[in-house]
Design an enzyme around this catalytic site. Structure first.
Site, PDB file in Angstrom:
ATOM      1  N   ASP A  41       0.795  -1.229   0.000  1.00 13.12           N
ATOM      2  CA  ASP A  41       0.000   0.000   0.000  1.00 13.12           C
ATOM      3  C   ASP A  41       0.830   1.283   0.000  1.00 13.12           C
ATOM      4  O   ASP A  41       1.736   1.445   0.835  1.00 13.12           O
ATOM      5  CB  ASP A  41      -0.883   0.073   1.245  1.00 13.12           C
ATOM      6  N   GLU A 223     -10.672  -1.325   3.141  1.00 14.48           N
ATOM      7  CA  GLU A 223      -9.359  -0.837   3.543  1.00 14.48           C
ATOM      8  C   GLU A 223      -9.071   0.503   2.878  1.00 14.48           C
ATOM      9  O   GLU A 223      -9.719   0.906   1.914  1.00 14.48           O
ATOM     10  CB  GLU A 223      -8.261  -1.845   3.173  1.00 14.48           C
TER      11      GLU A 223
END
Length: 517
Positions: A41, A223
């Site tokens: 990420d 998320e």
């Protein structure tokens, strides 16, 4: 303000493997990858003092997921990146999960000064066994007083918890409302498919505001949320808010992906427009193809936007991978990379505000080496080969005419044996990116795939901007209204490119090819 220094815990970079498994042919030319470690990420995206800072989930010791820390790279132009030392390291108490960075211009936190504001990272502490908070995730702070090069963890961490094992991924931004300004945090309760919002005056003390969700795609964990305002069609008098929510699994192309909602934010609640919401069917499911997606491909996840960018530009980057096969990619010594940066705007599409995305490309890429105009396409047209060590930019405006399909064969082998195929079907109005026969697909059973997205022609014209790098294809269709992004791992020597019409005659109104580096 006391703090615990990261310097003593800063990991040494992983040593380059000494074996013969290195795969330099897949190293991207214009996409960021770590030198010899794992990344996922993007975190803490911020512009500060002339540099874009890309922090990211990083395993400093290996090229598979683990030992989560914040890696760091900087760039003056979002294309040419310099890898920096690990910024915020895991330790014996916590892994350092995703989050964001703000420039604390008013020194609201007291962690800097008015003259030299601190960069403040708000990240998720994933507490380990033996920690006082073992079994939970909570939000913590780190700060930098040297422009983001070195960081200290705040001694009062964590600053916000919910006694939850899946409370994570805070995105923080400055909000100006009728009652003044404050910090807003959007985070997730991942397994409840909820975005939770909080407010703070000083980044240290947080008050709960509201919850959004579940809504639309909810088949996996939510998320890496983001929330930001954009003008519609460039009109500053018409502002809408965009809530980005990434999901894994359960995305439209399978595995992980990013959805978004358009609506309004009043400083407390985000309310999605009714046309952004997809009703649940009688069987309890949602039609994923009716949801709003950042990308219809397999490899664009955890996308979030930069803060503090001049002229209020909204620029996003995503992780170019998919959790279905992420740890198995056939690259070494690194594994995983980032997408191209994308500038996003809201435009009216079929009467509704929708995101359009345009890739940030190197300066000077507007001078193509190959141009063809107003050519009837009866079968196929050979285009310049991709050049190893560079990326290829193809811009095309094509009238499909009487053809059934118009297709590009990218990174093809001699004799058409293998290629990544991008095709538009004039009957179904579907744009498909097919990597079944793209090269190495055998490393994971879920990698071979074909991804499709609905595309509406503009006055009969198909507009494509295609960026082909050493192991990726990103397609921006209809001036960025539809995007498809996939990884590919072509066989050695696969550099051929052509465009084809089948079932009739198409017209290439204009097509250009340029090399990018």
């Amino acid at each position: 303000m006391t703090s615990s220094s990261l310097d003593a815990a800063r990991p040494e970079p992983a040593a380059l493997p000494a074996d013969d498994a290195s795969t330099p042919q897949f190293r991207p030319a214009i996409h960021y990858t770590a030198r010899n470690t794992w990344l996922n990420d993007p975190n803490g995206l911020v512009w500060y003092q002339g540099l874009y800072h890309l922090f990211y989930q990083n395993n400093p010791f290996d090229n598979v997921w683990g030992n989560m820390s914040w890696g760091h790279a900087t760039s003056p132009d979002l294309i040419h990146w310099t890898e920096q030392p690990v910024a915020i390291a895991c330790d014996e108490d916590e892994d350092v999960f995703s989050g964001s960075i703000v420039v604390d211009h008013g020194n609201t936190s007291g962690l800097g000064t008015l003259e030299e504001p601190a960069l403040v990272a708000v990240y998720t502490s994933a507490f380990k066994e033996g920690s006082l908070h073992h079994g939970t995730q909570a939000q913590s702070l780190a700060f930098s007083s040297d422009g983001g090069l070195t960081w200290s963890k705040y001694a009062g961490n964590p600053v916000l918890g919910r006694n939850s094992a899946h409370f994570r991924d805070p995105k923080v931004f400055r909000y100006q409302g009728p009652a003044g300004s404050c910090w807003i945090m959007v985070a997730v309760e991942a397994q409840h498919q909820q975005v939770v919002l909080y407010r703070s005056a000083n980044l240290l003390d947080w008050d709960y505001l509201s919850t959004f969700g579940p809504a639309n795609a909810g088949g996996g964990e939510w998320e890496c949320p983001d929330l930001f305002p954009l003008s519609v069609d460039g009109d500053p008098a018409t502002i809408k808010w965009v809530l980005v929510v990434n999901i894994n699994p359960g995305a439209v192309a399978g595995g992980s992906g990013g959805q978004y909602f358009v609506g309004n934010f009043d400083g407390v609640h985000f309310t999605a427009d009714s046309d952004s919401l997809v009703p649940t069917g009688a069987d309890g499911t949602v039609a994923l193809s009716d949801c709003l997606w950042l990308d219809w491909g397999r490899d664009y996840y955890a996308a979030v936007s930069f803060s503090n960018v001049p002229e209020n530009r909204r620029i996003m980057i995503g992780w170019m991978n998919n959790w279905d096969y992420a740890n198995s990619l056939p690259t070494s010594p690194w594994r995983s990379g980032m997408s191209l940066a994308r500038e996003v705007e809201l435009a009216t599409v079929d009467g509704l505000p929708r995101l359009v995305q345009r890739p940030v490309l190197p300066l000077g890429c507007g001078k193509p080496a190959y141009i063809v105009q107003d050519v009837e396409l009866h079968s196929f047209l050979k285009l310049p080969d991709a050049v190893p060590g560079t990326a290829q930019l193809i811009d095309a405006e094509i009238l499909p005419g009487t053809s059934r399909t118009v297709s590009f064969r990218l990174l093809g082998g001699s004799g058409g044996s293998t290629a990544t195929v991008l095709s538009f079907d004039t009957v179904t109005n579907q744009l498909t990116l097919d990597r079944h026969n793209s090269g190495n697909t055998a490393f994971h059973e879920k990698f071979a795939s074909a991804e499709s997205a609905p595309v509406k022609l503009d006055d009969g014209a198909l507009h494509l901007r295609i960026v082909v790098d050493q192991c990726s294809v990103e397609v921006f269709a209809q001036r960025g209204r539809v995007v498809l992004s996939d990884l590919v791992f072509p066989a050695p020597g696969n550099v051929s490119t052509d465009v084809r019409a089948e079932g009739g005659v198409a017209t290439v109104r204009k097509l250009t090819v340029a090399a990018l580096a």
